[in-house]
Write a protein that holds these residues in place. Structure first.
Motif, PDB file in Angstrom:
ATOM      1  N   THR A 173      -1.474 -11.655   0.759  1.00 57.39           N
ATOM      2  CA  THR A 173      -2.273 -10.536   0.269  1.00 57.39           C
ATOM      3  C   THR A 173      -2.780  -9.629   1.379  1.00 57.39           C
ATOM      4  OG1 THR A 173      -4.213 -11.932   0.365  1.00 57.39           O
ATOM      5  CG2 THR A 173      -3.068 -11.847  -1.734  1.00 57.39           C
ATOM      6  N   ASP A 174      -2.159  -9.680   2.529  1.00 57.82           N
ATOM      7  CA  ASP A 174      -2.556  -8.812   3.633  1.00 57.82           C
ATOM      8  C   ASP A 174      -2.217  -7.354   3.270  1.00 57.82           C
ATOM      9  OD1 ASP A 174      -3.289  -8.068   6.264  1.00 57.82           O
ATOM     10  OD2 ASP A 174      -1.160  -8.007   6.781  1.00 57.82           O
ATOM     11  N   ILE A 175      -3.231  -6.519   3.120  1.00 51.47           N
ATOM     12  CA  ILE A 175      -2.979  -5.177   2.587  1.00 51.47           C
ATOM     13  C   ILE A 175      -2.089  -4.315   3.492  1.00 51.47           C
ATOM     14  CG2 ILE A 175      -4.086  -3.000   1.874  1.00 51.47           C
ATOM     15  CD1 ILE A 175      -6.296  -4.720   0.599  1.00 51.47           C
ATOM     16  N   PRO A 176      -2.379  -4.234   4.800  1.00 50.00           N
ATOM     17  CA  PRO A 176      -1.487  -3.441   5.655  1.00 50.00           C
ATOM     18  C   PRO A 176      -0.032  -3.912   5.564  1.00 50.00           C
ATOM     19  CG  PRO A 176      -3.468  -4.033   6.853  1.00 50.00           C
ATOM     20  CD  PRO A 176      -3.537  -4.750   5.544  1.00 50.00           C
ATOM     21  N   ARG A 177       0.152  -5.204   5.439  1.00 51.89           N
ATOM     22  CA  ARG A 177       1.499  -5.758   5.323  1.00 51.89           C
ATOM     23  C   ARG A 177       2.136  -5.313   3.991  1.00 51.89           C
ATOM     24  NH1 ARG A 177       5.947  -6.627   6.535  1.00 51.89           N
ATOM     25  NH2 ARG A 177       7.082  -8.177   5.336  1.00 51.89           N
ATOM     26  N   LEU A 178       1.351  -5.310   2.926  1.00 47.97           N
ATOM     27  CA  LEU A 178       1.869  -4.869   1.625  1.00 47.97           C
ATOM     28  C   LEU A 178       2.260  -3.394   1.674  1.00 47.97           C
ATOM     29  CD1 LEU A 178      -0.672  -6.666  -0.775  1.00 47.97           C
ATOM     30  CD2 LEU A 178       1.764  -7.213  -0.478  1.00 47.97           C
ATOM     31  N   LYS A 180       3.257  -1.814   4.313  1.00 47.71           N
ATOM     32  CA  LYS A 180       4.520  -1.780   5.075  1.00 47.71           C
ATOM     33  C   LYS A 180       5.712  -2.077   4.176  1.00 47.71           C
ATOM     34  CE  LYS A 180       5.200  -0.847   9.340  1.00 47.71           C
ATOM     35  NZ  LYS A 180       3.951  -0.832  10.076  1.00 47.71           N
ATOM     36  N   VAL A 181       5.534  -3.059   3.326  1.00 46.31           N
ATOM     37  CA  VAL A 181       6.621  -3.415   2.410  1.00 46.31           C
ATOM     38  C   VAL A 181       6.979  -2.203   1.555  1.00 46.31           C
ATOM     39  CG1 VAL A 181       7.199  -4.804   0.364  1.00 46.31           C
ATOM     40  CG2 VAL A 181       6.110  -5.875   2.351  1.00 46.31           C
ATOM     41  N   ALA A 182       5.946  -1.525   1.066  1.00 46.17           N
ATOM     42  CA  ALA A 182       6.195  -0.345   0.245  1.00 46.17           C
ATOM     43  C   ALA A 182       6.934   0.715   1.056  1.00 46.17           C
ATOM     44  CB  ALA A 182       4.873   0.214  -0.282  1.00 46.17           C
ATOM     45  N   ARG A 183       6.506   0.901   2.296  1.00 45.13           N
ATOM     46  CA  ARG A 183       7.163   1.898   3.148  1.00 45.13           C
ATOM     47  C   ARG A 183       8.644   1.560   3.301  1.00 45.13           C
ATOM     48  NH1 ARG A 183       5.276   5.263   7.861  1.00 45.13           N
ATOM     49  NH2 ARG A 183       7.079   5.671   9.152  1.00 45.13           N
ATOM     50  N   ASN A 184       8.901   0.315   3.607  1.00 46.23           N
ATOM     51  CA  ASN A 184      10.288  -0.092   3.834  1.00 46.23           C
ATOM     52  C   ASN A 184      11.142  -0.002   2.574  1.00 46.23           C
ATOM     53  OD1 ASN A 184       9.653  -0.576   6.467  1.00 46.23           O
ATOM     54  ND2 ASN A 184       9.292  -2.783   6.180  1.00 46.23           N
ATOM     55  N   GLU A 185      10.537  -0.313   1.439  1.00 49.92           N
ATOM     56  CA  GLU A 185      11.292  -0.273   0.189  1.00 49.92           C
ATOM     57  C   GLU A 185      11.567   1.160  -0.261  1.00 49.92           C
ATOM     58  OE1 GLU A 185      12.552  -2.834  -1.943  1.00 49.92           O
ATOM     59  OE2 GLU A 185      12.328  -3.779   0.032  1.00 49.92           O
ATOM     60  N   LEU A 186      10.590   2.023  -0.040  1.00 52.88           N
ATOM     61  CA  LEU A 186      10.717   3.379  -0.577  1.00 52.88           C
ATOM     62  C   LEU A 186      11.519   4.295   0.344  1.00 52.88           C
ATOM     63  CD1 LEU A 186       7.181   3.743  -2.153  1.00 52.88           C
ATOM     64  CD2 LEU A 186       9.361   3.795  -3.366  1.00 52.88           C
TER      65      LEU A 186
END
Ligand code: SF4
Ligand code: SF4
Lengths: 711, 183
Positions: A173-178, A180-186
């Protein structure tokens, strides 16, 4: 109210995540917003916005045409339509012509309004929302719960869960990490998309420009990377002049997220080159969907001044308890209720309009100067016109319209209520009265109403006279407040007259949409109150004061009884609330309080109508301090106590937690006495303490002041 | 006004520096690239968008810097660690930068990269939006971009998080010598 709707309210109230997140956010918002507006004249700013936007709304057709001409001259293709169906067909056609397979979207409420995503998906076109909040709710298969923060109702645990599924990997649940995931996916979706769809925050007719405001930067990518850009713009976003962009940019980020400016603002005027050197295929769709009709409706025209900042949701005591989903699928909160009634249909607002407690918080912060509670009242009125009044209410109001019968029944209740009375409270009143007086614990009807006490009070007979308008609560439940009022004014040499023919101020009927009943109440009262030649008409109930000073004329006009208008205005001109009048008398040296005694700590609760409709908040505070009290402000002193007329009866599940919060804020001050200037608030808050058991006394300011008069 | 701008821009997470001459600016950029370990590999190279600064200093002085390229395509920008571009104006009361970014490479270099270095003429700091709006005109600028701090979001539990789609660092370099009013 339908069971389903009640169930959705209860679900929301029991969702600790939701109420916790919204509660914390709205507390922080208030502070941050104030800071963001430091050094800015908010009244002036919103005056300019309201003027410019209402100017555009007055001749929407012309302004839209000017926009079309200017944008087309720059090379954009502009499509105007009233029909949401045509919007979808148009976008699908553009997609087909360009062989579009993948769409990326920047947040747009207008596309939510017409359910565009479903239409695209049905044609086999993939759609990715790129605003982080929108993407989260898209993956979750939900709808936005807030127009600025669509996923505010979700926790990081839920987001981690949803993202984990999407990337097929266990995420914590690390927000900055989440993020990042969105950035990489989008990122790959941006790069692969052949069409970008955006909304617009402003559309400038004079220059054919659209203005996009984001923090994440997704709008820059949506308008830059794909070859085709479609902007779907509701015509209410139109302004005439380029210079109007300035005040809107000044207000929008400050109001929405308490920022001085969002990270990115893009002003796009015509197509720009793509990175391969070709020119962008830019389509701007000006969508009407009822907006022109709204602009033609004198009561709802102001809704077009909305800049969709969402601040009305952030300060709404109801929204912060139940969140957005209770309100429906697209637009939420008070403004959402209004937009739903128009963009969808009036009937769809039938239940949600009842959520508004008419506290006026939203009106105070709205940068578009919308009077949301007033428009919601109008929705109520139209619903009643369309469907008729519910039978029970009809029965009650027929009683209220007959003063003799009504007062007779109130008297009877003082006897009938006896077996149910515990101390000063009744817990079960006959139904017709419970709808009228309502509250958690209800006040016992007094043995002797004020109207019977008044003739026995010996008064100075001077030249100066004030007509006292008591209102039902003071007359029949809290006559002691009336006695205090007489004592205060007598002391300044003013004789208080009490016309027996006065009756209910009509607020209960008005707030239920029963305008005919309210109009009859208005007429009866005007006749009664103007019969005496007096300098003032004074009331110690803000709701009644608002009725006399504002609502009577409006109500009479709404039902076409214009013969009463002149008199209604005369009455309004004479009407004053007690705190304002007493303050004036003290300042003139005509009244003074005993000196030299320290009375200890007191806290003050602002009543919604007094503070926000009548703009009175300093006077009672100063008076209480002059009388010897030490004022200790409570947290959120001007937040509604949950009373709201019959609200606490109809939606006790919402009213109760609002009251609870109020009681806590009062207790937290450590004061053993809380003052207020509204008998409705006295009813609600003392009823609350009656059940809570805390040793806090609840008093109308008038009584506290009357005790402290110099002999 | 520089101080006010700096305070506001730093307040929203930008890094603000100031140099006197163009060659100081070049030196600043080069040492920054070195510090970031810029080299000729995907993920760690830099792109520099066409603009008045490059016209002023001439591209030659920068030729041959490892990992730095002037070719700003979408693929290259998407994989670049650093993007460099000019901005025309700085607005003091909000800490914002403003530029006509009709040219796609300007937007790519400032929107897709991880770190954005923005070069701004010091003399083009304006007090507020009102004075800015008398200098910009949509009739001759098709994409007017405002940039205020790095890309940000607070969509998850209202926690402010930097760099969701755009750069996670915005480095603003004022250049005194650059002169004003150029685009
Ligand atoms: S009604 Fe007012 S406060 Fe609410 S979103 Fe619109 S402009 Fe903002
Ligand atoms: S008047 Fe109060 S309850 Fe109604 S929408 Fe506005 S803030 Fe919410």
């Amino acid at each position: 109210m339908k069971r389903e709707f009640k169930a959705s309210i209860n679900r929301a109230l029991n969702d600790a995540n939701l109420t916790g997140a919204l509660g914390k956010f709205s507390e922080a918002y208030k502070v941050n917003r104030t800071k963001a507006y430091e050094g800015i004249d908010f009244e002036d700013l919103r005056g300019r916005i309201a003027e410019a936007k209402s100017g555009a709304a007055c001749h929407l057709d012309e302004v839209a045409e000017t926009f079309r001409m200017n944008a087309e001259a720059l090379g954009a293709k502009v499509f105007r339509t009233r029909d949401p169906e045509e919007v979808k067909q148009y976008i699908l056609k553009v997609a087909r012509e360009n062989g579009v397979k993948n769409v990326v979207k920047s947040k747009s409420m207008a596309t939510e309004e017409i359910h565009l995503n479903q239409a695209l998906l049905k044609e086999g076109i993939s759609v990715a929302e790129t605003d982080l909040g929108e993407w989260i709710i898209q993956l979750a298969g939900q709808t936005p719960s807030h127009m600025v923060m669509p996923a505010i109702h979700m926790t990081k645990e839920e987001v981690a869960e949803i993202f984990s599924k999407e990337v097929d990997e266990r995420l914590d649940t690390d927000i900055p990490r989440l993020v990042k995931v969105a950035r990489n996916e989008l990122r790959p979706k941006f790069l692969a998309a052949d069409m970008g769809i955006s909304g617009a925050n402003i559309a400038v007719a004079e220059t054919g420009s659209i203005v996009l405001v984001t923090n994440e930067g997704n709008a820059r990518l949506v308008t830059t990377l794909p070859r085709v850009h479609v902007a779907l713009v509701g015509v209410e976003k139109l302004v005439e002049k380029f210079e109007t962009v300035v005040p809107i940019l000044d207000a929008l980020p400050r109001s929405a997220t308490a920022q001085l400016l969002t990270s990115y603002v893009s002003i796009i005027s015509g197509p720009t080159p793509n990175d391969d050197g070709s020119l962008k295929d830019l389509h701007i769709i000006l969508m009407d969907n009822q907006r022109t009709d709204m602009a033609k409706d004198p009561k709802f025209k102001q809704a077009l001044q909305c800049i969709r900042c969402g601040s009305c949701l952030n300060v709404c005591p109801i929204f912060r308890l139940v969140g957005g989903h209770v309100f429906g699928k697209v637009y939420t909160g008070g403004i959402g209720t209004i937009l739903t009634a128009w963009f969808d249909e009036l009937k769809k607002s039938e239940e949600i309009q009842g959520l508004c407690i008419q506290c006026g918080n939203c009106t105070q912060v709205c940068p578009g100067k919308l009077d949301i509670p007033e428009m919601i009242m109008e929705i109520r009125r139209r619903l009643v016109l369309e469907k008729g009044q519910p039978l029970v209410q009809k029965a009650i109001f027929s009683v209220v319209n007959n003063r003799k019968l009504f007062h007779g029944m109130l008297r009877a209740a003082s006897v009938a209520g006896k077996p149910f009375t515990s101390g000063k409270f009744i817990r079960h009143l006959p139904l017709f009265l419970s709808e009228l007086t309502d509250g958690r614990s209800l006040p016992a009807i007094a043995d002797k109403p004020f109207r019977d006490i008044h003739p026995g009070i010996e008064q100075p007979k001077g030249k100066e006279k004030a007509v006292f308008y008591a209102g039902c609560l003071i007359d029949f439940a809290y006559p002691e407040t009336g006695v205090a009022l007489v004592k205060l004014l007598n002391k300044a040499g003013i004789e208080v007259v009490f016309p027996e023919e006065q009756t209910c101020c009509g607020a209960p009927a008005l707030y239920s949409g029963a305008y005919e009943v309210a109009a009859q109440n208005a007429a009866d009262n005007i006749a009664a109150l103007l019969e005496q030649d007096a300098q003032y008409v004074v009331s110690a109930c803000p709701t009644c004061t608002v009725a006399l000073a504002h609502d009577f004329a409006k109500t009479l006009e709404a039902v076409g009884r214009t013969e009463w208008l002149d008199k209604a205005r005369i009455l309004a001109g004479k009407t004053v609330d007690l705190a304002t009048l007493v303050k004036r008398l003290v300042d003139q040296g005509r009244l003074s309080f005993q000196e030299g005694e320290q009375l200890g700590k007191i806290t003050y609760h602002d009543s919604c109508h007094l503070k926000r409709t009548l703009n009175v908040s300093e006077q009672p505070r100063e008076l209480l301090q002059q009388a010897g009290y030490e004022l200790e402000e409570m947290f959120e002193c001007d937040m509604c106590c949950g009373m709201g007329g019959s609200y606490s009866m109809k939606l006790p599940e919402i009213s109760a937690p609002i009251l609870k919060r109020k009681l806590k804020n009062i207790k937290d001050t450590g004061a053993s006495l809380v003052a207020m200037d509204c008998p409705g608030c006295v009813l609600q808050i003392s009823g609350g303490f009656d059940q809570d058991g805390a040793a806090v006394r609840v008093k109308h300011t008038a009584e506290l002041l009357a005790e402290r008069l110099k002999d | 006004m520089y101080e006010q701008f700096k305070a506001r821009a730093v307040g929203v997470g930008a890094e603000v520096h100031r140099v006197t001459t163009c060659s100081d600016a070049v030196e600043f950029v080069l040492s920054f690239l070195k510090q970031e370990g810029i080299a000729d590999h995907p993920g760690i190279y830099a792109v520099w968008a066409q603009g008045p600064f490059l016209d002023a200093v001439g591209r030659e002085v920068l030729r041959g810097v490892p990992g730095l390229s002037f070719e700003v395509t979408r693929e290259r920008a998407a994989q670049a660690k650093v993007g460099i571009s000019d901005m025309s104006f700085a607005v003091a009361d909000t800490g914002s930068l403003v530029q006509d970014q009709a040219a796609a490479d300007q937007r790519l270099a400032s929107a897709l990269t991880g770190i954005h270095i923005a070069l701004v003429p010091t003399s083009n700091i304006l007090a507020d939006k009102t004075s800015l709006f008398s200098r910009i005109n949509p009739a001759n600028s098709r994409f007017i971009a405002f940039i205020t701090g790095p890309s940000r979001t607070a969509d998850i539990e209202r926690v402010l998080t930097i760099g969701v789609h755009g750069p996670e660092r915005l480095i603003i370099l004022f250049v005194d010598e650059l002169g004003g009013e150029k685009r």
